[in-house]
Design a protein around this motif. Structure first.
Motif, mmCIF file in Angstrom:
data_model
loop_
_atom_site.group_PDB
_atom_site.id
_atom_site.type_symbol
_atom_site.label_atom_id
_atom_site.label_comp_id
_atom_site.label_asym_id
_atom_site.label_seq_id
_atom_site.Cartn_x
_atom_site.Cartn_y
_atom_site.Cartn_z
ATOM 1 N N ALA B 138 0.820 -1.203 0.000
ATOM 2 C CA ALA B 138 0.000 0.000 0.000
ATOM 3 C C ALA B 138 0.855 1.254 0.000
ATOM 4 O O ALA B 138 0.517 2.259 -0.644
ATOM 5 C CB ALA B 138 -0.930 -0.004 1.210
ATOM 6 N N PHE B 139 1.976 1.211 0.711
ATOM 7 C CA PHE B 139 2.830 2.400 0.773
ATOM 8 C C PHE B 139 3.401 2.749 -0.607
ATOM 9 O O PHE B 139 3.414 3.910 -1.015
ATOM 10 C CB PHE B 139 3.966 2.180 1.780
ATOM 11 N N SER B 141 2.146 1.912 -3.433
ATOM 12 C CA SER B 141 1.049 2.348 -4.298
ATOM 13 C C SER B 141 0.643 3.779 -3.983
ATOM 14 O O SER B 141 0.268 4.535 -4.886
ATOM 15 C CB SER B 141 -0.136 1.386 -4.150
ATOM 16 N N MET B 142 0.737 4.158 -2.729
ATOM 17 C CA MET B 142 0.435 5.551 -2.390
ATOM 18 C C MET B 142 1.521 6.487 -2.917
ATOM 19 O O MET B 142 1.237 7.622 -3.276
ATOM 20 C CB MET B 142 0.218 5.697 -0.882
ATOM 21 N N TRP B 143 2.757 6.005 -2.977
ATOM 22 C CA TRP B 143 3.804 6.779 -3.678
ATOM 23 C C TRP B 143 3.377 6.995 -5.127
ATOM 24 O O TRP B 143 3.525 8.088 -5.677
ATOM 25 C CB TRP B 143 5.103 5.992 -3.713
ATOM 26 N N VAL B 145 0.377 6.861 -6.572
ATOM 27 C CA VAL B 145 -0.777 7.746 -6.765
ATOM 28 C C VAL B 145 -0.359 9.210 -6.598
ATOM 29 O O VAL B 145 -0.799 10.093 -7.349
ATOM 30 C CB VAL B 145 -1.906 7.374 -5.786
ATOM 31 N N ARG B 146 0.503 9.476 -5.617
ATOM 32 C CA ARG B 146 0.987 10.845 -5.428
ATOM 33 C C ARG B 146 1.796 11.302 -6.651
ATOM 34 O O ARG B 146 1.670 12.442 -7.112
ATOM 35 C CB ARG B 146 1.860 10.913 -4.166
ATOM 36 N N HIS B 149 -0.424 12.192 -9.422
ATOM 37 C CA HIS B 149 -1.054 13.487 -9.133
ATOM 38 C C HIS B 149 -0.095 14.638 -9.450
ATOM 39 O O HIS B 149 -0.484 15.647 -10.044
ATOM 40 C CB HIS B 149 -1.460 13.513 -7.658
ATOM 41 N N GLU B 150 1.167 14.473 -9.094
ATOM 42 C CA GLU B 150 2.120 15.587 -9.217
ATOM 43 C C GLU B 150 2.716 15.712 -10.612
ATOM 44 O O GLU B 150 3.013 16.817 -11.068
ATOM 45 C CB GLU B 150 3.266 15.410 -8.197
ATOM 46 N N TYR B 196 -4.072 -0.391 -6.172
ATOM 47 C CA TYR B 196 -4.059 0.568 -7.267
ATOM 48 C C TYR B 196 -2.895 1.553 -7.121
ATOM 49 O O TYR B 196 -2.745 2.110 -6.050
ATOM 50 C CB TYR B 196 -5.379 1.340 -7.310
ATOM 51 N N PRO B 197 -2.100 1.765 -8.180
ATOM 52 C CA PRO B 197 -2.195 1.239 -9.542
ATOM 53 C C PRO B 197 -1.306 0.022 -9.821
ATOM 54 O O PRO B 197 -1.121 -0.330 -10.981
ATOM 55 C CB PRO B 197 -1.694 2.437 -10.359
ATOM 56 N N GLY B 245 6.444 15.243 6.918
ATOM 57 C CA GLY B 245 5.822 14.082 6.287
ATOM 58 C C GLY B 245 6.474 12.769 6.661
ATOM 59 O O GLY B 245 6.077 11.720 6.167
#
Lengths: 142, 384
Positions: B138-139, B141-143, B145-146, B149-150, B196-197, B245
């Motif tokens: 999950a970590f 994947s969160m990288w 998604v960020r 976004h950026e 995801y993703p 962060g």
């Protein structure tokens, strides 16, 4: 003959708690010298090496990133009613709070970076008749 | 920090990761004997042995390597999560580079199917290491998604990285994943979603494995009449510094600052620039890592990693061939030995013995690996 009690393990400090009325408290630490907030609670300030004091952190946050984990929920009732996945997120707590990794309430791929979320209690299973809950975040009511 | 003594990779060996069922003991001995034969030095002359494992039970390892010879040498077990192999190599290199020893050996191994590591989340008195609801994948994947976004990165770019590594693995007989036909971007995208993703083909498999390396001084080269050995020109070990962060829970693979600091400290020690690299081994447990690390280690400017992928610059024929042995995604990631598998690959590439996946005349290679907690190791090897 004198006996010695076995050494007791100490429990880690609580990271969050729920009141009977459902209110959420997120327990962290604040650096005594720098004011920096940490979660979960620390024994010393990682920035200065100095002392810290207990601090209650904000329960509102901004979504930094998210994903949707395609794996079975570990409890009885999936947070979104879907048996094969659930949301996770990195949230930045308001009022200068730290970033946390959390379960997110919401449908797959419905999350938007920058959205505001609120902490809530998420019951997930029952052990020996006692309901068990974890901390989760839900999109703030607009 | 520089070495007091020059350090050379004298020999490398590894068992195929994953593959047919095989006892871990057998994998360890096979990899070790291969490294000893490759080095051309007697095991009895090895002055210190470092055993890397992040999953094995306490005391496992030293009894196994008794079959190499009970020579009385110091044996030390090393653990540093996914970076255990990098840590094992680092300690062997430091032992020789400091001038303390002339010959040191590292052997690293793990079999995730028989992991003896307890679940620290269930132990009172110990701060939870992992949130069971937010698994390691999950970590990453969160990288991702960020990043999407950026910088507008797409899942297709992540799939291109994964497909490259799958197809490089097809050229490596020691890779865990041995696809019988070319892996396309479409097949990567069409595999089972993990988080995801990231799909299953964008993530590393975790079969068993073992790898070994022998390093020596210039004095050792002369003593045994060895020539043409790869030189270690930098060995760097780093951990995190605080930044906004910062996460204190989870399977944290550190912030870009640590990744960058380890690499650039290695460049400074070796006296090279990122553009001097001819082959690179990354910690690509998930495809997003390789993309972000292109930028962190200076192969391109921040935000330009996607272009590097789409221009083919990280392919075997590109300017910066990366994960040439398949990387974590193709070669596999047993945990302990992964870092030594990187050294195995760079050594063969720099010697010109990498077979069908050989890149064109590399002079410098970077092995870059991270471990949860988190830590980072960067080594630079140079052809001689």
């Amino acid at each position: 003959m004198e006996t010695t009690e076995p050494a007791q393990r100490s429990k880690s400090p609580a990271q969050y708690s729920f009141d009977d009325d459902g209110a959420v408290s997120i327990h962290g630490s604040q650096s005594d010298s720098l004011g920096t907030l940490y979660w979960p609670p620390r024994l010393r300030c990682p920035r200065s090496g100095g002392t810290v004091s207990p601090a209650l952190l904000s329960t509102t946050a901004t979504l930094y990133s998210w994903s949707y984990v395609a794996m079975p929920w570990r409890g009885d009732v999936p947070p979104n009613g879907e048996a094969d996945g659930y949301g996770v997120g990195l949230v930045d707590l308001d009022d200068g709070g730290p970033r946390m990794s959390v379960v997110l309430m919401g449908a797959a791929e419905s999350f938007v970076i920058g959205e505001t979320f609120e902490a809530r209690e998420l019951p997930f299973t029952t052990i020996d008749g006692n309901p068990q809950s974890i901390l989760a975040f839900e999109r703030s009511a607009s | 920090m520089s070495f007091s003594n020059d350090v050379f990779v004298l020999g490398v060996g590894m068992s195929r990761f994953g593959g047919p069922a095989q006892q871990l003991d057998e994998r360890i001995i096979a990899a070790s004997l291969e490294a000893i034969e490759d080095a051309g030095v007697p095991y009895a002359d090895v002055e210190s042995l470092y055993l890397g494992t992040s999953l094995a039970a306490s005391t496992y390892g030293p009894p196994v390597v008794k079959d190499l010879g009970l020579t009385g040498l110091p044996v030390t077990r090393i653990e540093n999560a996914s970076a255990t192999g990098g840590a094992t190599f680092y300690e062997a290199v430091q032992a020789v580079g400091s001038g303390r020893l002339d010959l040191a050996m590292g052997i690293a191994f793990d079999d995730p199917s028989t992991s003896a590591v307890p679940d620290f989340n269930d132990v009172e008195g110990i701060s939870p290491v992992l949130d069971p609801f937010v698994p390691p994948m999950a970590f990453f994947s969160m990288w991702a998604v960020r990043r999407m976004h950026e910088a507008g990165t797409t899942a297709e770019t992540l799939a291109m990285i994964a497909a490259k590594n799958w197809n490089n693995a097809r050229l490596n007989p020691n890779a865990e994943r041995q696809a019988t036909e070319e892996i396309t971007v479409e097949r990567v995208l069409g595999s089972r979603m993990l988080a995801y993703p990231h799909t299953a083909r964008m993530a590393a498999p975790q079969g068993a494995g073992a790898a070994a390396v022998i390093v020596g001084s210039r004095r050792a080269l002369e003593r045994y009449g060895l020539a043409g050995r790869v030189r270690v020109t930098a060995a760097q070990a780093h951990s995190e510094r605080y930044a906004d962060g910062h996460l204190f829970t989870g399977a944290i693979i550190g912030p870009p600052e640590m990744i960058q600091r380890a690499a650039f400290s290695a460049y400074e020690q070796a006296g090279i620039e990122p553009t001097d690299l001819g082959v690179i081994a990354f910690h690509d447990a998930y495809a997003i890592e390789e993309l972000l690390y292109y930028e962190s280690v200076g192969l391109c400017a921040p935000g330009d990693g996607d272009g590097l992928v789409h221009d083919g610059e990280t392919q075997l024929t590109g300017r910066f061939p990366t994960s040439t042995d398949g990387g974590f995604i193709g070669r596999g990631h047993p945990s302990g030995p992964t870092g030594l598998a990187q050294i195995w690959e760079l050594t063969h590439q720099l010697r010109g013995t990498a077979g069908d996946r050989q890149v064109s005349n590399p002079r410098n290679g970077l092995a870059h690996i991270v471990g949860g907690g988190s830590v980072c190791y960067a080594h630079i090897l140079q052809s001689v």
